[in-house]
Design an enzyme around this catalytic site. Structure first.
Site, mmCIF file in Angstrom:
data_model
loop_
_atom_site.group_PDB
_atom_site.id
_atom_site.type_symbol
_atom_site.label_atom_id
_atom_site.label_comp_id
_atom_site.label_asym_id
_atom_site.label_seq_id
_atom_site.Cartn_x
_atom_site.Cartn_y
_atom_site.Cartn_z
ATOM 1 N N ARG A 17 38.513 36.701 47.149
ATOM 2 C CA ARG A 17 37.681 37.450 48.185
ATOM 3 C C ARG A 17 36.588 37.074 48.694
ATOM 4 O O ARG A 17 36.194 37.287 49.811
ATOM 5 C CB ARG A 17 37.633 38.897 47.659
ATOM 6 N N THR A 18 35.914 36.141 47.649
ATOM 7 C CA THR A 18 34.661 35.763 48.138
ATOM 8 C C THR A 18 34.954 34.709 49.253
ATOM 9 O O THR A 18 34.140 34.767 50.203
ATOM 10 C CB THR A 18 33.753 35.225 46.914
HETATM 11 N N1 CP Z 1 34.538 39.324 43.285
HETATM 12 C C1 CP Z 1 34.728 38.137 43.392
HETATM 13 O O1 CP Z 1 33.968 37.272 43.284
HETATM 14 O O2 CP Z 1 36.185 37.858 43.538
HETATM 15 P P1 CP Z 1 36.798 36.461 43.818
HETATM 16 O O3 CP Z 1 36.496 35.709 42.425
HETATM 17 O O4 CP Z 1 38.289 36.607 44.133
HETATM 18 O O5 CP Z 1 36.217 35.746 44.900
#
Ligand code: CP
Length: 353
Positions: free
Chosen positions: A91-92
């Site tokens: 997501r990031t």
């Molecule tokens: N919340 C977060 O950092 O998710 P990711 O590791 O999927 O980017």
């Protein structure tokens, strides 16, 4: 952009610079009194947070219509950004990528050092310096704590600095996650973040999201924190010392059921076993730190449940259907909050009304 006073003086060596208190380092990562490199949650003050929240909400509203999306999509069409994510991310990475696209920023990416000249022995420092030859911003996630800051320090010594944005640095910080978490709280509580009891649950020792969010709490009045974790994964003392210095009351407990009743927000996290040295997470019973369907009747009607995601088992999937579960909205908020931040760093936030 004009360099600040701090930038015009000779910048100290890394060994001398890195151990300094964050408050001393912030001017090095600012331009004209504005945030330039986004590295630490401590850089985000209440006024800036409020401004970014309003900008994020405006972006979301404006881009619902094509003419608004076209206007916003032209704001930074002359800019290019590098996404250097050499630690896994869904997501990031995706939210930054799409935040860039919303603003018209062109993007390139490296997600695995095996595809860069680092395999030929190029140092990570030379690698990131190379990016600045081609792009106007570097957004990065790196497993080594301090490396994102070192990149910003390095860029500021070169003749062609570009802003650096921290998308997660080791066990240390994840400031833009804290930004989107606070934005989610702001939206959930109709703009009122003062006087809240926030319960953070899970592997607090190795979770960078809870560390960064704890730092942000200094901006709000009357906030109290409860840290709920197994004894092996308690919040680190540097954060507890920070809270004491800022007169933010907190408690540490293993009694999740006991504290959830008075929570305004419950922030769940998964076990961070990627940081294990020798499988130590396997010896810990994490199940007392799960949020289950049966807990929904214990919490306030106005309480919200957050999670930076990804999750494993720490929130039962059936909880997702409850309106107080806001973690899917939270990850979407990340795209708007990050777009607001990028617009601010490049100085086009005033054109988003
Ligand atoms: N919340 C977060 O950092 O998710 P990711 O590791 O999927 O980017």
């Amino acid at each position: 952009m004009q360099r600040t006073q701090a930038m015009t003086s000779v910048q100290p060596d890394w060994e001398n610079f890195h151990p300094r208190p964050i408050s001393e380092k912030i001017p090095y990562f600012s331009r004209d009194g504005r945030l330039y490199d986004c590295l630490f949650a401590q850089q985000l003050n209440r006024e800036l947070l409020e401004h970014l929240f309003k900008t994020a909400t405006a972006l979301k509203a404006i881009t619902r219509k094509k003419d608004g999306a076209d206007h916003v999509g032209n704001l930074l069409s002359d800019k290019r950004a590098m996404l250097y994510f050499v630690q896994p991310s869904t997501r990031t990475f995706m939210s930054f990528l799409n935040a860039c696209h919303i603003l018209g920023i062109k993007t390139s990416e490296i997600r695995d050092t095996s595809t860069s000249s680092e395999v030929k022995g190029e140092t990570p420092e030379d690698t990131v310096r190379t990016f600045s030859s081609y792009v106007d911003m570097i957004i990065m996630r790196h497993p080594a704590p301090g490396f994102v800051e070192k990149t910003a320090w390095l860029m500021n010594r070169t003749g062609r600095p570009v802003p650096i944005v921290n998308g997660g640095s080791g066990k240390d910080q994840h400031p833009t996650q804290a930004l989107l978490d606070a934005y989610t709280l702001y939206r959930s509580f109709d703009g009122e973040l003062d006087n809240k009891h926030i319960v953070m649950v899970g592997d607090l020792k190795r979770g960078r999201t809870v560390r960064s969010l704890s730092y942000l709490m200094k901006n709000y009045k009357g906030v109290s924190l409860s840290f709920v974790s197994p004894k092996e994964f308690r919040m680190e003392t540097d954060i507890l010392d920070f809270l004491k210095r800022h007169n933010i009351p907190f408690q540490e407990t293993e009694d999740f059921k006991g504290v959830m009743k008075t929570a305004d927000a419950i922030y769940m996290t998964r076990i961070q076993d990627e940081h294990d040295k020798s499988g130590e997470s396997k010896a810990v019973d994490y199940s007392p730190f799960y949020f289950k369907q049966e807990h929904l009747k214990l919490i306030k009607k106005t309480c919200v449940i957050l999670h930076p995601l990804p999750r494993r088992h720490e929130i039962e999937v059936s909880v997702d259907d409850d309106p107080r579960a806001v973690f899917w909205r939270q990850e979407r908020n990340g795209m708007w909050a990050r777009a607001a931040l990028l617009a601010y760093i490049f100085g086009v936030d005033g054109k988003i009304k």
